[in-house]
Design a protein around this motif. Structure first.
Motif, PDB file in Angstrom:
ATOM      1  N   THR A  68      31.891  42.064  48.429  1.00 13.72           N
ATOM      2  CA  THR A  68      32.896  43.121  48.593  1.00 13.72           C
ATOM      3  C   THR A  68      32.813  43.756  49.977  1.00 13.72           C
ATOM      4  N   GLU A  69      31.698  43.575  50.670  1.00 12.94           N
ATOM      5  CA  GLU A  69      31.567  44.098  52.037  1.00 12.94           C
ATOM      6  C   GLU A  69      32.569  43.438  52.983  1.00 12.94           C
ATOM      7  N   PHE A  70      33.090  42.286  52.587  1.00 14.61           N
ATOM      8  CA  PHE A  70      34.064  41.564  53.414  1.00 14.61           C
ATOM      9  C   PHE A  70      35.498  41.820  52.960  1.00 14.61           C
ATOM     10  N   GLY A  71      35.686  42.844  52.134  1.00 15.38           N
ATOM     11  CA  GLY A  71      37.023  43.227  51.711  1.00 15.38           C
ATOM     12  C   GLY A  71      37.473  42.653  50.386  1.00 15.38           C
ATOM     13  N   GLU A  77      35.417  42.107  33.561  1.00 19.16           N
ATOM     14  CA  GLU A  77      35.687  41.770  32.167  1.00 19.16           C
ATOM     15  C   GLU A  77      34.585  42.430  31.333  1.00 19.16           C
ATOM     16  N   GLY A  78      34.959  43.276  30.412  1.00 23.16           N
ATOM     17  CA  GLY A  78      33.967  43.984  29.607  1.00 23.16           C
ATOM     18  C   GLY A  78      33.057  44.852  30.442  1.00 23.16           C
ATOM     19  N   GLY A  79      33.595  45.390  31.553  1.00 18.31           N
ATOM     20  CA  GLY A  79      32.808  46.259  32.420  1.00 18.31           C
ATOM     21  C   GLY A  79      31.873  45.519  33.362  1.00 18.31           C
ATOM     22  N   LYS A  80      31.960  44.193  33.413  1.00 17.33           N
ATOM     23  CA  LYS A  80      31.086  43.406  34.273  1.00 17.33           C
ATOM     24  C   LYS A  80      31.914  42.652  35.307  1.00 17.33           C
ATOM     25  N   ILE A  81      31.474  42.657  36.540  1.00 14.38           N
ATOM     26  CA  ILE A  81      32.183  41.982  37.607  1.00 14.38           C
ATOM     27  C   ILE A  81      32.014  40.467  37.434  1.00 14.38           C
ATOM     28  N   ILE A  82      33.134  39.770  37.337  1.00 12.41           N
ATOM     29  CA  ILE A  82      33.077  38.327  37.086  1.00 12.41           C
ATOM     30  C   ILE A  82      33.927  37.533  38.090  1.00 12.41           C
ATOM     31  N   ALA A  83      34.598  38.230  39.005  1.00 14.66           N
ATOM     32  CA  ALA A  83      35.424  37.547  39.999  1.00 14.66           C
ATOM     33  C   ALA A  83      35.771  38.532  41.103  1.00 14.66           C
ATOM     34  N   LEU A  84      36.384  38.008  42.166  1.00 11.45           N
ATOM     35  CA  LEU A  84      36.833  38.813  43.294  1.00 11.45           C
ATOM     36  C   LEU A  84      38.190  38.305  43.744  1.00 11.45           C
ATOM     37  N   THR A  85      39.025  39.198  44.228  1.00  7.78           N
ATOM     38  CA  THR A  85      40.305  38.788  44.806  1.00  7.78           C
ATOM     39  C   THR A  85      40.417  39.320  46.228  1.00  7.78           C
ATOM     40  N   GLY A  86      41.173  38.599  47.047  1.00 10.86           N
ATOM     41  CA  GLY A  86      41.350  39.014  48.429  1.00 10.86           C
ATOM     42  C   GLY A  86      42.363  38.145  49.130  1.00 10.86           C
ATOM     43  N   PRO A  87      42.564  38.336  50.425  1.00 14.41           N
ATOM     44  CA  PRO A  87      43.554  37.549  51.175  1.00 14.41           C
ATOM     45  C   PRO A  87      43.268  36.052  51.167  1.00 14.41           C
ATOM     46  N   ASP A  88      42.004  35.673  50.992  1.00 19.21           N
ATOM     47  CA  ASP A  88      41.650  34.259  50.961  1.00 19.21           C
ATOM     48  C   ASP A  88      41.637  33.683  49.552  1.00 19.21           C
ATOM     49  N   GLY A  89      42.274  34.377  48.588  1.00 18.01           N
ATOM     50  CA  GLY A  89      42.388  33.832  47.243  1.00 18.01           C
ATOM     51  C   GLY A  89      41.519  34.552  46.241  1.00 18.01           C
ATOM     52  N   THR A  90      40.819  33.785  45.420  1.00 14.27           N
ATOM     53  CA  THR A  90      39.988  34.319  44.346  1.00 14.27           C
ATOM     54  C   THR A  90      38.621  33.649  44.386  1.00 14.27           C
ATOM     55  N   LEU A 120      32.355  30.334  53.455  1.00 16.43           N
ATOM     56  CA  LEU A 120      30.972  29.885  53.499  1.00 16.43           C
ATOM     57  C   LEU A 120      30.128  30.775  54.395  1.00 16.43           C
ATOM     58  N   GLU A 121      30.675  31.260  55.489  1.00 11.06           N
ATOM     59  CA  GLU A 121      29.941  32.205  56.336  1.00 11.06           C
ATOM     60  C   GLU A 121      29.611  33.475  55.563  1.00 11.06           C
ATOM     61  N   GLN A 122      30.566  33.949  54.772  1.00  9.70           N
ATOM     62  CA  GLN A 122      30.349  35.179  54.011  1.00  9.70           C
ATOM     63  C   GLN A 122      29.289  34.994  52.928  1.00  9.70           C
ATOM     64  N   VAL A 123      29.393  33.915  52.158  1.00 10.18           N
ATOM     65  CA  VAL A 123      28.415  33.742  51.073  1.00 10.18           C
ATOM     66  C   VAL A 123      27.022  33.480  51.640  1.00 10.18           C
ATOM     67  N   LYS A 124      26.929  32.801  52.774  1.00 11.10           N
ATOM     68  CA  LYS A 124      25.617  32.567  53.369  1.00 11.10           C
ATOM     69  C   LYS A 124      25.030  33.863  53.914  1.00 11.10           C
ATOM     70  N   ALA A 125      25.875  34.728  54.467  1.00 13.56           N
ATOM     71  CA  ALA A 125      25.372  36.015  54.972  1.00 13.56           C
ATOM     72  C   ALA A 125      24.785  36.844  53.841  1.00 13.56           C
ATOM     73  N   VAL A 126      25.501  36.926  52.711  1.00 16.04           N
ATOM     74  CA  VAL A 126      24.992  37.677  51.566  1.00 16.04           C
ATOM     75  C   VAL A 126      23.811  36.939  50.946  1.00 16.04           C
ATOM     76  N   GLY A 127      23.909  35.610  50.847  1.00 22.50           N
ATOM     77  CA  GLY A 127      22.832  34.832  50.261  1.00 22.50           C
ATOM     78  C   GLY A 127      21.530  34.957  51.027  1.00 22.50           C
ATOM     79  N   ASP A 128      21.599  34.973  52.364  1.00 21.40           N
ATOM     80  CA  ASP A 128      20.381  35.127  53.161  1.00 21.40           C
ATOM     81  C   ASP A 128      19.675  36.440  52.826  1.00 21.40           C
TER      82      ASP A 128
END
Length: 456
Positions: A68-71, A77-90, A120-128
């Motif tokens: 979510t830091e990238f917008g 679902e049921g109060g639990k985060i299970i997906a994200l939406t943004g300009p690059d899709g879902t 991939l840059e975003q997920v690797k930044a958070v993953g690191d």
């Protein structure tokens, strides 16, 4: 798999014409044709290669929150985060935490590949930061089913219960596989039919070129695309090569009938999934669904239902190419390049149809069954191998991309995105065969080396 992100009220289905309208609304003039790329990757702990659960510290939930830091905006679902939406899709979760980007519909392959790169840059930044890595293969190379976590999505609980009733490998499909898919538009019903036939007949070629799943639980499994083999024993009611697509008169009506004959999984109501596994959507249309007596479906219910059919090519309001194993970054860009080149140029599509139009139903089925094990070495109707056919198909796709003349800032057309496929054909080796060679050589029979060599 599709995540419901639009919770607005949907109109009821009043007639069969409403069902057909879902496909008709997909018709677009050529200038509005777009490219959608979907790709999944496995998430693992860098420290021990374990697949993280949703709720553990530094697990899947924290990965989604970090993005979510990238917008990106959370979907719950049921109060639990299970997906994200943004300009690059879902961004969504597969059943065991495989992370998927369903990209936005984009104008050309340059934009689509840039989108994949951003993701991939975003997920690797958070993953690191969280100690997470990401693996680009078609199947977990070392995990048992019982090693894998389950994500808190209601539809998956229903599917997990139902899969063992209808096949032996459906749980593996859900828990242990990843894919790359391409979504493409059509001009008219006739254009949809032609694209569907070419794409379905040539889907085994894509399976061979992207074969990338030769290990199960740390050992060679005897296949080059075990992910593709899994689909042969998942659920015969909703998978396969759809012979009726090649019959005279095929169109929206016939696909609608097929979809209505696919048994249901669920109905989504008030933020929850109601188990309707095995029930009939035709009964639902008549208000006779046992789990919702007297209630009739909405268009959103039908759209949800369309997402639960899993043939090699799927029709919704666009066409989905579903035959490829997951892979790393260049291969993510190569799959849409192959299909855009073949299907977004009339000249290229005609040339591709000339290659496959004489194949019989039995010949298409035989090729589909041979490719998971043999890949490029599988025999094709009329003689020769998939390797030789793939070489011709890539040439046709390159012609189609040249005709499109979609250039980047450096003046390059989209043909360069086919290079990973050209390399497969030139080397006579799939990605899977190269991994097997490493396994038998420098890896010393230890598949754990895959995490060093084939992560993003």
């Amino acid at each position: 798999m599709t995540t419901r992100t639009d919770l607005s009220e949907s109109p009821p289905i009043e007639s069969r014409a409403d069902l057909i309208s879902v496909f008709e609304k997909g018709e677009k003039p050529r200038a509005d044709w777009r490219i959608g790329t979907e790709h999944e990757k496995f998430v693992y702990r860098l420290a021990d290669h374990r697949a993280p659960s949703w709720d553990e510290p530094g697990g899947i939930r924290d990965l989604l929150v970090g993005l979510t830091e990238f917008g990106w905006q959370p979907v719950e679902e049921g109060g639990k985060i299970i997906a994200l939406t943004g300009p690059d899709g879902t961004i969504s979760l597969e059943p065991a935490g495989q992370l998927e980007l369903s990209g936005a519909p984009l104008r050309d392959l340059h934009e689509s590949c840039a989108e994949s790169g951003r993701h991939l840059e975003q997920v690797k930044a958070v993953g690191d930061r969280l100690g997470l890595g990401f693996l680009g293969l078609g199947m977990w190379p070392d995990k048992r089913r019982e090693d894998l976590p389950l994500m808190p999505k209601g539809r998956y609980q229903i599917m997990l219960r139902h899969m063992p009733r209808v096949g032996n490998l459906g749980l593996d499909m859900m828990l242990r596989t990843c894919t790359i898919q391409t979504n493409l538009d059509y001009l008219s019903e006739a254009d949809m039919v032609k694209k569907f036939r070419v794409a379905l007949a040539l889907q085994p070629v894509a399976t061979a070129l992207f074969a990338n799943s030769p290990f199960t639980e740390g050992q060679p499994n005897g296949f080059l695309s075990f992910r593709s083999h899994i689909w042969e024993d998942t659920d015969p009611h909703r998978t396969g090569m759809l012979p009726f697509v090649f019959e005279d008169g095929f169109g929206y009506e016939r696909y609608c009938d097929y979809a209505l004959d696919v048994p249901m999984y669920f109905v989504f109501r008030d933020g929850k999934y109601i188990d309707a596994a095995g029930h009939s959507f035709r009964d639902f249309l008549e208000g006779k669904l046992a789990v919702l007596p007297g209630e009739k479906p909405t268009l959103a219910d039908f759209t949800d239902h369309l997402s639960t059919a899993f043939p090699e090519v799927r029709l919704k309001s666009f066409l989905e190419m579903r035959g490829a194993d997951g892979g790393r970054w260049g291969r993510i860009c190569a799959l849409p390049a192959l299909w855009v080149g073949l299907l977004y140029s009339d000249k290229a599509m005609d040339a591709a149809w000339e290659v496959v139009k004489h194949w019989s139903i039995d010949e298409r089925e035989t090729l589909r069954h041979a490719v998971p094990e043999l890949a490029l070495k599988a025999p094709v109707p009329g003689g020769g191998t998939v390797r030789e056919l793939a070489e011709r198909v890539i040439e046709i796709a390159a012609m189609g991309l040249t005709e499109r003349a979609e250039l980047n800032a450096a003046g390059d057309n989209e043909g360069g995105f086919l290079d990973p496929l050209r390399e497969v054909v030139a080397s006579w080796q799939t990605f899977a065969e190269k991994m097997l060679a490493k396994y038998r050589g420098e890896w010393g029979g230890d598949v754990a080396h895959v995490y060093n060599d084939y992560s993003f």
